[in-house]
Write a protein that holds these residues in place. Structure first.
Motif, PDB file in Angstrom:
ATOM      1  N   GLY A  44     -22.646  -4.224  42.630  1.00 10.37           N
ATOM      2  CA  GLY A  44     -23.289  -5.606  42.140  1.00 10.37           C
ATOM      3  C   GLY A  44     -22.777  -6.957  41.959  1.00 10.37           C
ATOM      4  N   SER A  45     -23.080  -7.623  41.339  1.00 12.05           N
ATOM      5  CA  SER A  45     -23.945  -9.342  42.020  1.00 12.05           C
ATOM      6  C   SER A  45     -22.247 -10.539  41.828  1.00 12.05           C
ATOM      7  CB  SER A  45     -24.500 -10.226  40.674  1.00 12.05           C
ATOM      8  OG  SER A  45     -25.234  -9.409  41.373  1.00 12.05           O
ATOM      9  N   ASP A  46     -21.092  -9.680  41.317  1.00  6.61           N
ATOM     10  CA  ASP A  46     -20.552 -10.326  40.786  1.00  6.61           C
ATOM     11  C   ASP A  46     -18.815  -9.881  40.405  1.00  6.61           C
ATOM     12  OD1 ASP A  46     -20.508  -8.829  38.549  1.00  6.61           O
ATOM     13  OD2 ASP A  46     -20.927 -11.045  36.710  1.00  6.61           O
ATOM     14  N   ASP A  47     -18.347  -8.515  40.950  1.00  2.52           N
ATOM     15  CA  ASP A  47     -16.783  -8.607  41.012  1.00  2.52           C
ATOM     16  C   ASP A  47     -16.292  -9.194  42.543  1.00  2.52           C
ATOM     17  OD1 ASP A  47     -15.172  -6.530  40.843  1.00  2.52           O
ATOM     18  OD2 ASP A  47     -16.346  -5.036  40.865  1.00  2.52           O
ATOM     19  N   VAL A  48     -15.103  -8.821  41.921  1.00  2.00           N
ATOM     20  CA  VAL A  48     -14.862 -10.186  42.877  1.00  2.00           C
ATOM     21  C   VAL A  48     -13.779  -8.976  43.758  1.00  2.00           C
ATOM     22  CG1 VAL A  48     -13.380 -12.311  43.674  1.00  2.00           C
ATOM     23  CG2 VAL A  48     -14.925 -12.170  41.469  1.00  2.00           C
ATOM     24  N   VAL A  49     -13.581  -8.319  43.402  1.00  2.00           N
ATOM     25  CA  VAL A  49     -12.781  -8.077  43.536  1.00  2.00           C
ATOM     26  C   VAL A  49     -13.204  -6.403  45.380  1.00  2.00           C
ATOM     27  CG1 VAL A  49     -10.406  -5.606  43.386  1.00  2.00           C
ATOM     28  CG2 VAL A  49     -10.922  -7.209  41.755  1.00  2.00           C
ATOM     29  N   THR A  50     -14.226  -5.878  44.340  1.00  2.00           N
ATOM     30  CA  THR A  50     -15.530  -4.704  45.256  1.00  2.00           C
ATOM     31  C   THR A  50     -15.766  -5.911  45.940  1.00  2.00           C
ATOM     32  OG1 THR A  50     -15.868  -3.728  43.827  1.00  2.00           O
ATOM     33  CG2 THR A  50     -17.103  -3.404  45.158  1.00  2.00           C
ATOM     34  N   ALA A  51     -16.064  -7.559  46.283  1.00  2.00           N
ATOM     35  CA  ALA A  51     -16.917  -7.590  47.227  1.00  2.00           C
ATOM     36  C   ALA A  51     -15.584  -8.327  48.483  1.00  2.00           C
ATOM     37  CB  ALA A  51     -17.679  -9.556  46.653  1.00  2.00           C
ATOM     38  N   TYR A  52     -14.406  -8.639  48.041  1.00  2.00           N
ATOM     39  CA  TYR A  52     -13.196  -9.054  48.820  1.00  2.00           C
ATOM     40  C   TYR A  52     -13.022  -7.766  49.489  1.00  2.00           C
ATOM     41  CZ  TYR A  52     -13.325 -13.335  47.921  1.00  2.00           C
ATOM     42  OH  TYR A  52     -13.017 -14.790  47.689  1.00  2.00           O
ATOM     43  N   ALA A  53     -13.549  -6.315  48.675  1.00  2.00           N
ATOM     44  CA  ALA A  53     -13.029  -5.107  49.726  1.00  2.00           C
ATOM     45  C   ALA A  53     -13.791  -4.897  50.797  1.00  2.00           C
ATOM     46  CB  ALA A  53     -13.228  -3.714  48.502  1.00  2.00           C
ATOM     47  N   VAL A  54     -15.074  -5.145  50.570  1.00  2.00           N
ATOM     48  CA  VAL A  54     -16.736  -4.889  51.691  1.00  2.00           C
ATOM     49  C   VAL A  54     -15.907  -5.477  52.693  1.00  2.00           C
ATOM     50  CG1 VAL A  54     -18.307  -4.889  51.489  1.00  2.00           C
ATOM     51  CG2 VAL A  54     -17.959  -4.628  49.782  1.00  2.00           C
ATOM     52  N   GLN A  55     -15.101  -6.965  52.240  1.00  2.00           N
ATOM     53  CA  GLN A  55     -15.313  -7.822  53.552  1.00  2.00           C
ATOM     54  C   GLN A  55     -14.044  -8.121  54.418  1.00  2.00           C
ATOM     55  OE1 GLN A  55     -13.062 -12.047  53.314  1.00  2.00           O
ATOM     56  NE2 GLN A  55     -14.880 -12.108  52.197  1.00  2.00           N
ATOM     57  N   ARG A  56     -12.530  -7.148  54.065  1.00  2.00           N
ATOM     58  CA  ARG A  56     -11.721  -6.609  54.117  1.00  2.00           C
ATOM     59  C   ARG A  56     -12.447  -5.486  54.849  1.00  2.00           C
ATOM     60  NH1 ARG A  56      -9.065  -6.659  50.043  1.00  2.00           N
ATOM     61  NH2 ARG A  56      -9.183  -4.328  49.375  1.00  2.00           N
ATOM     62  N   ALA A  57     -13.196  -4.263  54.520  1.00  2.00           N
ATOM     63  CA  ALA A  57     -13.311  -2.762  55.126  1.00  2.00           C
ATOM     64  C   ALA A  57     -14.091  -3.312  56.968  1.00  2.00           C
ATOM     65  CB  ALA A  57     -13.979  -2.466  54.850  1.00  2.00           C
ATOM     66  N   GLN A  58     -14.717  -5.087  56.310  1.00  2.00           N
ATOM     67  CA  GLN A  58     -16.140  -5.313  57.844  1.00  2.00           C
ATOM     68  C   GLN A  58     -14.480  -5.970  58.712  1.00  2.00           C
ATOM     69  OE1 GLN A  58     -19.650  -6.794  57.336  1.00  2.00           O
ATOM     70  NE2 GLN A  58     -19.433  -7.705  55.300  1.00  2.00           N
ATOM     71  N   ILE A  59     -13.467  -6.242  58.063  1.00  4.21           N
ATOM     72  CA  ILE A  59     -12.734  -7.758  59.241  1.00  4.21           C
ATOM     73  C   ILE A  59     -12.404  -6.363  59.819  1.00  4.21           C
ATOM     74  CG2 ILE A  59     -10.934  -8.961  59.399  1.00  4.21           C
ATOM     75  CD1 ILE A  59     -13.954 -10.928  59.118  1.00  4.21           C
ATOM     76  N   GLU A  60     -12.128  -5.159  59.453  1.00  5.28           N
ATOM     77  CA  GLU A  60     -10.752  -3.976  59.687  1.00  5.28           C
ATOM     78  C   GLU A  60     -11.369  -3.588  61.235  1.00  5.28           C
ATOM     79  OE1 GLU A  60      -9.292  -2.181  56.767  1.00  5.28           O
ATOM     80  OE2 GLU A  60      -7.213  -2.989  55.780  1.00  5.28           O
ATOM     81  N   ALA A  61     -12.255  -3.292  60.573  1.00  2.62           N
ATOM     82  CA  ALA A  61     -13.585  -2.641  61.919  1.00  2.62           C
ATOM     83  C   ALA A  61     -14.355  -3.622  62.972  1.00  2.62           C
ATOM     84  CB  ALA A  61     -14.214  -2.298  61.239  1.00  2.62           C
ATOM     85  N   ARG A  62     -13.709  -4.895  62.849  1.00  3.07           N
ATOM     86  CA  ARG A  62     -13.892  -5.582  63.615  1.00  3.07           C
ATOM     87  C   ARG A  62     -12.343  -5.665  64.396  1.00  3.07           C
ATOM     88  NH1 ARG A  62     -17.143 -10.574  62.335  1.00  3.07           N
ATOM     89  NH2 ARG A  62     -17.345 -11.347  65.114  1.00  3.07           N
ATOM     90  N   VAL A  63     -11.733  -5.899  63.978  1.00  2.00           N
ATOM     91  CA  VAL A  63      -9.818  -6.292  64.620  1.00  2.00           C
ATOM     92  C   VAL A  63      -9.942  -4.919  65.023  1.00  2.00           C
ATOM     93  CG1 VAL A  63      -7.893  -6.493  64.282  1.00  2.00           C
ATOM     94  CG2 VAL A  63      -9.002  -7.931  63.854  1.00  2.00           C
ATOM     95  N   ALA A  64     -10.498  -3.578  64.791  1.00  2.00           N
ATOM     96  CA  ALA A  64      -9.337  -2.410  65.582  1.00  2.00           C
ATOM     97  C   ALA A  64     -11.206  -2.488  66.543  1.00  2.00           C
ATOM     98  CB  ALA A  64     -10.559  -1.226  64.490  1.00  2.00           C
ATOM     99  N   ALA A  65     -12.247  -2.814  66.786  1.00  2.00           N
ATOM    100  CA  ALA A  65     -12.459  -3.690  68.441  1.00  2.00           C
ATOM    101  C   ALA A  65     -11.737  -4.284  68.908  1.00  2.00           C
ATOM    102  CB  ALA A  65     -14.206  -3.613  67.502  1.00  2.00           C
ATOM    103  N   GLY A  66     -10.812  -5.291  68.794  1.00  2.00           N
ATOM    104  CA  GLY A  66     -10.585  -5.772  70.318  1.00  2.00           C
ATOM    105  C   GLY A  66     -10.666  -7.434  69.488  1.00  2.00           C
ATOM    106  N   ALA A  67     -11.369  -7.724  68.498  1.00  2.00           N
ATOM    107  CA  ALA A  67     -11.516  -9.209  67.403  1.00  2.00           C
ATOM    108  C   ALA A  67      -9.802  -9.012  66.800  1.00  2.00           C
ATOM    109  CB  ALA A  67     -12.009  -8.944  66.940  1.00  2.00           C
ATOM    110  N   ARG A  68     -10.147 -10.577  67.305  1.00  2.00           N
ATOM    111  CA  ARG A  68      -8.382 -10.607  66.801  1.00  2.00           C
ATOM    112  C   ARG A  68      -8.300 -11.835  65.022  1.00  2.00           C
ATOM    113  NH1 ARG A  68      -5.429 -15.448  68.089  1.00  2.00           N
ATOM    114  NH2 ARG A  68      -6.615 -15.962  70.024  1.00  2.00           N
TER     115      ARG A  68
END
Length: 279
Positions: A44-68
């Motif tokens: 969707g275009s304006d669902d804040v909660v879901t959009a941040y869930a996608v962002q969080r999933a990406q950040i968690e993946a990058r941190v798991a790969a070694g980013a800080r």
């Protein structure tokens, strides 16, 4: 509310699978340097909660790969940009250590797709903002010093065809950042009074003022501190906060030198280089 129950304007619920598909689309675009279709067809275009869930999933993946995680960024601080996207609030993203470049080095164009630059004030925190009231005095006291900054934004979505949901999911369209060498405490520098000029290869391309950033960059920081705490991930001492653009962003189309001067704070230079090994 669990991720499988997150509401979305694209349907009754955004499933874990849907969030994962959106995050994967954006990660693959980054990995291949090939811009992708918007993710609003999934979330969707304006669902804040879901959009941040996608962002969080990406950040968690990058941190798991070694980013800080080293800080946060605030976006959509301009009323004009908010109106363009049909929203009434800023957004936030996460800064990772592998996003930081230096003035002495270079900004690697081969890692970017359709970059643009913004002139900003960076705040470096010396206190956590996890508990208690978050009034103006507390916010000011938490800032150890300020520095001039250039944020390089770079949508993973083709042609910057973004809605609020797209850009939030895409970590606020963030990519890289450069901090200037000068440091000023808030006893020495008043952010709202700042005047900014940005040049690209010596030609003036953007100007602005502190009050263009949500009325006052410190108000933007207060918004971020409140929102981050509500999300369960409060700001911490040592983090860098990019407080939002002071003027219009400018596209970077090839090797160049971008310099920003902020009155009372100093300058910062980003040198964009095309060949790997020069950064």
């Amino acid at each position: 509310m669990s991720p499988s129950e997150l509401p979305t304007s694209a349907g009754p619920v955004a499933t874990v699978s849907t969030i994962a598909r959106a995050a994967t689309r954006l990660r693959e675009a980054q990995a291949t340097r090939t811009a992708c279709a918007p993710v609003r067809d999934l979330i969707g275009s304006d669902d804040v909660v879901t959009a941040y869930a996608v962002q969080r999933a990406q950040i968690e993946a990058r941190v798991a790969a070694g980013a800080r995680v080293v800080g946060r960024k605030i976006g959509l601080t301009s009323p004009a940009v908010q109106r363009q996207l049909g929203v009434g609030q800023p957004d936030l993203g996460v800064l990772l250590d592998d996003m930081a470049d230096t003035e002495a080095g270079g900004v690697p164009l081969w890692r970017l797709m359709q970059p643009k630059v913004e002139a900003e004030i960076a705040f470096i925190l010396t206190e956590d903002l996890a508990d208690g009231e978050l009034g103006p005095d507390r916010i000011r006291h938490a800032v150890g010093y300020a520095a001039a900054a250039i944020e390089i934004v770079d949508s993973r979505i083709a042609d910057w065809d973004i809605t609020f949901g797209d850009t939030v999911a895409d970590n606020g369209s963030s990519a890289r950042f450069v901090l200037g060498a000068a440091r000023r405490t808030l006893d020495e520098f008043e952010p709202v009074e700042a005047v900014m000029e940005m040049t690209l290869d010596g030609a003036r391309v953007s100007t602005g003022t502190g009050d263009a950033c949500l009325g006052d960059p410190l108000d933007a920081l207060a918004w971020l501190a409140t929102t981050a705490r509500e999300f369960g991930d409060p700001l911490r001492a040592g983090e860098v906060v990019l407080s939002g653009a002071l003027g219009p962003m400018v596209a970077v189309t090839g090797p160049c030198v971008v310099r920003t001067e902020i009155s009372g704070l100093g300058s910062v230079t980003a040198r964009f280089v095309e060949q790997e090994g020069l950064a």
